[in-house]
Design a protein around this motif. Structure first.
Motif, PDB file in Angstrom:
ATOM      1  N   PRO A   1      32.003   6.113  20.422  1.00  0.00           N
ATOM      2  CA  PRO A   1      31.810   7.386  21.153  1.00  0.00           C
ATOM      3  C   PRO A   1      32.909   8.130  21.737  1.00  0.00           C
ATOM      4  O   PRO A   1      34.015   7.481  22.088  1.00  0.00           O
ATOM      5  CB  PRO A   1      31.197   6.950  22.586  1.00  0.00           C
ATOM      6  CG  PRO A   1      30.582   5.575  22.043  1.00  0.00           C
ATOM      7  CD  PRO A   1      31.576   4.842  21.324  1.00  0.00           C
ATOM      8  N   SER A   2      32.868   9.568  21.586  1.00  0.00           N
ATOM      9  CA  SER A   2      33.940  10.487  21.947  1.00  0.00           C
ATOM     10  C   SER A   2      33.542  11.585  22.447  1.00  0.00           C
ATOM     11  O   SER A   2      32.486  12.247  22.224  1.00  0.00           O
ATOM     12  CB  SER A   2      34.815  10.615  20.779  1.00  0.00           C
ATOM     13  OG  SER A   2      33.985  11.512  19.628  1.00  0.00           O
ATOM     14  N   VAL A   3      34.488  12.270  23.458  1.00  0.00           N
ATOM     15  CA  VAL A   3      34.298  13.656  23.829  1.00  0.00           C
ATOM     16  C   VAL A   3      35.754  14.287  23.715  1.00  0.00           C
ATOM     17  O   VAL A   3      36.846  13.772  24.138  1.00  0.00           O
ATOM     18  CB  VAL A   3      33.755  13.688  25.202  1.00  0.00           C
ATOM     19  CG1 VAL A   3      34.668  12.746  26.178  1.00  0.00           C
ATOM     20  CG2 VAL A   3      33.896  15.309  25.845  1.00  0.00           C
ATOM     21  N   ALA A   4      35.849  15.683  23.211  1.00  0.00           N
ATOM     22  CA  ALA A   4      37.255  16.153  23.053  1.00  0.00           C
ATOM     23  C   ALA A   4      36.676  17.642  22.919  1.00  0.00           C
ATOM     24  O   ALA A   4      35.534  18.150  22.759  1.00  0.00           O
ATOM     25  CB  ALA A   4      37.513  15.898  21.521  1.00  0.00           C
ATOM     26  N   VAL A   5      37.755  18.503  22.467  1.00  0.00           N
ATOM     27  CA  VAL A   5      37.753  19.790  22.298  1.00  0.00           C
ATOM     28  C   VAL A   5      38.252  19.986  20.646  1.00  0.00           C
ATOM     29  O   VAL A   5      38.969  19.441  20.165  1.00  0.00           O
ATOM     30  CB  VAL A   5      38.554  20.710  23.257  1.00  0.00           C
ATOM     31  CG1 VAL A   5      38.800  22.116  23.062  1.00  0.00           C
ATOM     32  CG2 VAL A   5      38.069  20.628  24.744  1.00  0.00           C
ATOM     33  N   ASP A   6      37.506  21.329  20.092  1.00  0.00           N
ATOM     34  CA  ASP A   6      38.024  21.432  18.720  1.00  0.00           C
ATOM     35  C   ASP A   6      39.390  22.105  18.897  1.00  0.00           C
ATOM     36  O   ASP A   6      39.485  23.275  19.010  1.00  0.00           O
ATOM     37  CB  ASP A   6      36.728  22.315  18.215  1.00  0.00           C
ATOM     38  CG  ASP A   6      37.125  22.288  16.525  1.00  0.00           C
ATOM     39  OD1 ASP A   6      38.391  22.318  16.116  1.00  0.00           O
ATOM     40  OD2 ASP A   6      36.398  22.980  15.787  1.00  0.00           O
ATOM     41  N   ASP A   7      40.418  21.266  18.766  1.00  0.00           N
ATOM     42  CA  ASP A   7      41.882  21.698  18.786  1.00  0.00           C
ATOM     43  C   ASP A   7      42.195  22.612  17.691  1.00  0.00           C
ATOM     44  O   ASP A   7      43.085  23.460  17.835  1.00  0.00           O
ATOM     45  CB  ASP A   7      42.718  20.826  18.988  1.00  0.00           C
ATOM     46  CG  ASP A   7      42.671  20.234  20.489  1.00  0.00           C
ATOM     47  OD1 ASP A   7      42.651  20.743  21.274  1.00  0.00           O
ATOM     48  OD2 ASP A   7      42.882  18.709  20.675  1.00  0.00           O
ATOM     49  N   VAL A   8      41.657  22.182  16.609  1.00  0.00           N
ATOM     50  CA  VAL A   8      41.982  23.268  15.506  1.00  0.00           C
ATOM     51  C   VAL A   8      41.534  24.752  15.781  1.00  0.00           C
ATOM     52  O   VAL A   8      42.227  25.590  15.463  1.00  0.00           O
ATOM     53  CB  VAL A   8      41.268  22.371  14.069  1.00  0.00           C
ATOM     54  CG1 VAL A   8      41.622  23.641  12.856  1.00  0.00           C
ATOM     55  CG2 VAL A   8      42.016  21.265  13.730  1.00  0.00           C
ATOM     56  N   GLU A   9      40.261  24.797  16.229  1.00  0.00           N
ATOM     57  CA  GLU A   9      39.729  26.193  16.612  1.00  0.00           C
ATOM     58  C   GLU A   9      40.832  26.882  17.616  1.00  0.00           C
ATOM     59  O   GLU A   9      40.920  27.847  17.513  1.00  0.00           O
ATOM     60  CB  GLU A   9      38.456  26.229  16.968  1.00  0.00           C
ATOM     61  CG  GLU A   9      37.790  27.486  17.312  1.00  0.00           C
ATOM     62  CD  GLU A   9      36.450  27.416  18.074  1.00  0.00           C
ATOM     63  OE1 GLU A   9      35.755  28.247  18.135  1.00  0.00           O
ATOM     64  OE2 GLU A   9      35.856  26.176  17.670  1.00  0.00           O
ATOM     65  N   GLY A  10      40.866  25.883  18.571  1.00  0.00           N
ATOM     66  CA  GLY A  10      41.724  26.277  19.780  1.00  0.00           C
ATOM     67  C   GLY A  10      43.214  26.890  19.193  1.00  0.00           C
ATOM     68  O   GLY A  10      43.740  27.930  19.503  1.00  0.00           O
ATOM     69  N   GLY A  11      44.084  26.166  18.177  1.00  0.00           N
ATOM     70  CA  GLY A  11      45.223  26.807  17.531  1.00  0.00           C
ATOM     71  C   GLY A  11      45.061  28.150  16.950  1.00  0.00           C
ATOM     72  O   GLY A  11      45.741  28.883  16.968  1.00  0.00           O
ATOM     73  N   HIS A  12      43.876  28.044  16.362  1.00  0.00           N
ATOM     74  CA  HIS A  12      43.484  29.249  15.281  1.00  0.00           C
ATOM     75  C   HIS A  12      43.194  30.558  16.442  1.00  0.00           C
ATOM     76  O   HIS A  12      43.462  31.746  16.089  1.00  0.00           O
ATOM     77  CB  HIS A  12      42.184  29.064  14.576  1.00  0.00           C
ATOM     78  CG  HIS A  12      41.856  30.269  13.781  1.00  0.00           C
ATOM     79  ND1 HIS A  12      41.236  31.230  14.166  1.00  0.00           N
ATOM     80  CD2 HIS A  12      42.044  30.653  12.460  1.00  0.00           C
ATOM     81  CE1 HIS A  12      40.784  32.305  13.382  1.00  0.00           C
ATOM     82  NE2 HIS A  12      41.496  31.786  12.319  1.00  0.00           N
TER      83      HIS A  12
END
Length: 347
Positions: A151-162
């Motif tokens: 299980p995991s919780v995260a932020v879409d870092d690719v979208e953040g960099g974009h």
């Protein structure tokens, strides 16, 4: 006063063991007895206490949390969110700092297993390496393993960099520098990947990667000083930092030499939107992550994993938000925020 298993047993005229069997192994109890116990549960308003059940099984009332850098305000907020959610269930959070060191990470996992914590929330030092079996329930924080077995919780870092670099490009900046590292850290690599994706949409733009040894203010200051020493035509006109600590350092480093003005000469944006970002001499634009919500959600996922160990692991991914402040605003183009209130998706 909370209704206990003993209260249910008295109301149903059965033993405490029978109530336990109805709750955990109903197939071992006669149907009429199951019905009588369930009726008592409804009448009394009994609520099963899974945390207490785990405690009786030999677990402590604590949860382990291992982060990459406990001095980073982002992880401090993650810890606060985890603590608040755990406290609501009468549990505590034990914090460990791996300092991006796999051996320290392993040592903390061993320690928490010895202390029989209910589970561990972990920001791994390396998401590409196989994760050792800790023998206790595990939830990944700020990252997701390929295959999604945990299980995991995260932020879409690719979208953040974009989001970050698209904002800089929208201001008319074309010589973009990415400051961050080590690049082996998955979050850093994903933010860089998002930056590169944004540049494919603007043919005349270029991206320079300045890898740092750490995600600290000092590392950012060194990068900022190096940028400030370049000739005007050889330095970037915008910098995207992998986190806010680096951005604060870049701001300090360029200010030391006094040759580069932010945002006129150099538009600057960070990542995480820590509290200090808006209190710098030039308030920093940043990509916001809902850090406290990430911590609370990680605890929720852990509770789910403990209650239903055979269930498929759930993954929560939040969307980042662009926050525009003076370090990019007023430097040409459209300074308005391009992000949205963080949303999350689950699977």
């Amino acid at each position: 006063m909370a209704v206990s298993v003993k209260d249910v047993a008295v109301a149903a005229s059965v033993s405490v063991g029978t109530v336990s069997n109805v709750l955990n192994r109903p197939e071992k109890v006669a149907p009429e007895t199951v019905a009588r116990v369930q009726d008592a549960i409804v009448r009394l308003g009994f609520v099963r206490n899974d945390a207490a059940r785990q405690l009786r099984a030999g677990r402590s009332r604590s949860i382990g949390l291992v982060v990459l850098d406990s001095a980073n305000p982002f992880f401090a907020e993650v810890a606060r969110g985890a603590e608040e959610r755990a406290a609501a269930e009468g549990m505590s959070v034990l914090l460990g700092n791996s300092d991006q060191n796999p051996e320290r990470e392993g040592a903390y996992l061993d320690l928490f297993r010895e202390q029989r914590v209910n589970g561990v929330l972990l920001t791994p030092t390396d998401l590409t390496a196989p994760l050792a079996d800790s023998g206790i329930p595990l939830v990944l924080v700020d990252g997701e393993l390929p295959g999604g077995e945990v299980p995991s919780v995260a932020v879409d870092d690719v979208e953040g960099g974009h989001l970050a670099v698209a904002h800089l490009l929208g201001l008319g900046r074309r010589r973009i520098a990415f400051v961050g590292g080590p690049l082996a850290i998955r979050q850093v690599a994903d933010r860089l990947a998002g930056a590169r994706r944004a540049l494919t949409e603007v043919p005349d733009a270029a991206l320079e990667v300045i890898e740092t040894e750490a995600l600290t203010v000092l590392a950012g200051r060194e990068a900022g000083e190096a940028i400030g020493r370049r000739r005007a035509g050889e330095r970037p006109d915008a910098v995207f930092c992998a986190n806010d600590l680096l951005a604060v350092g870049v701001l300090q480093g360029t200010a030391i030499l006094g040759e580069v003005r932010v945002p006129d000469d150099l538009a600057l944006i960070g990542y995480d939107d820590i509290d200090f970002a808006q209190a710098t001499v030039v308030p920093l634009s940043s990509i916001r992550q809902p850090a406290r919500q990430i911590g609370a959600t990680a605890v929720e996922l852990l509770f789910e994993a403990v209650a239903s160990p055979e269930a498929a692991p759930r993954h929560v991914r939040f969307r980042p938000e662009l926050v525009v402040r003076a370090s990019t605003a007023g430097s040409g183009g459209d300074p308005r925020p391009g992000g949205q209130i963080p949303r999350r998706s689950t699977s």
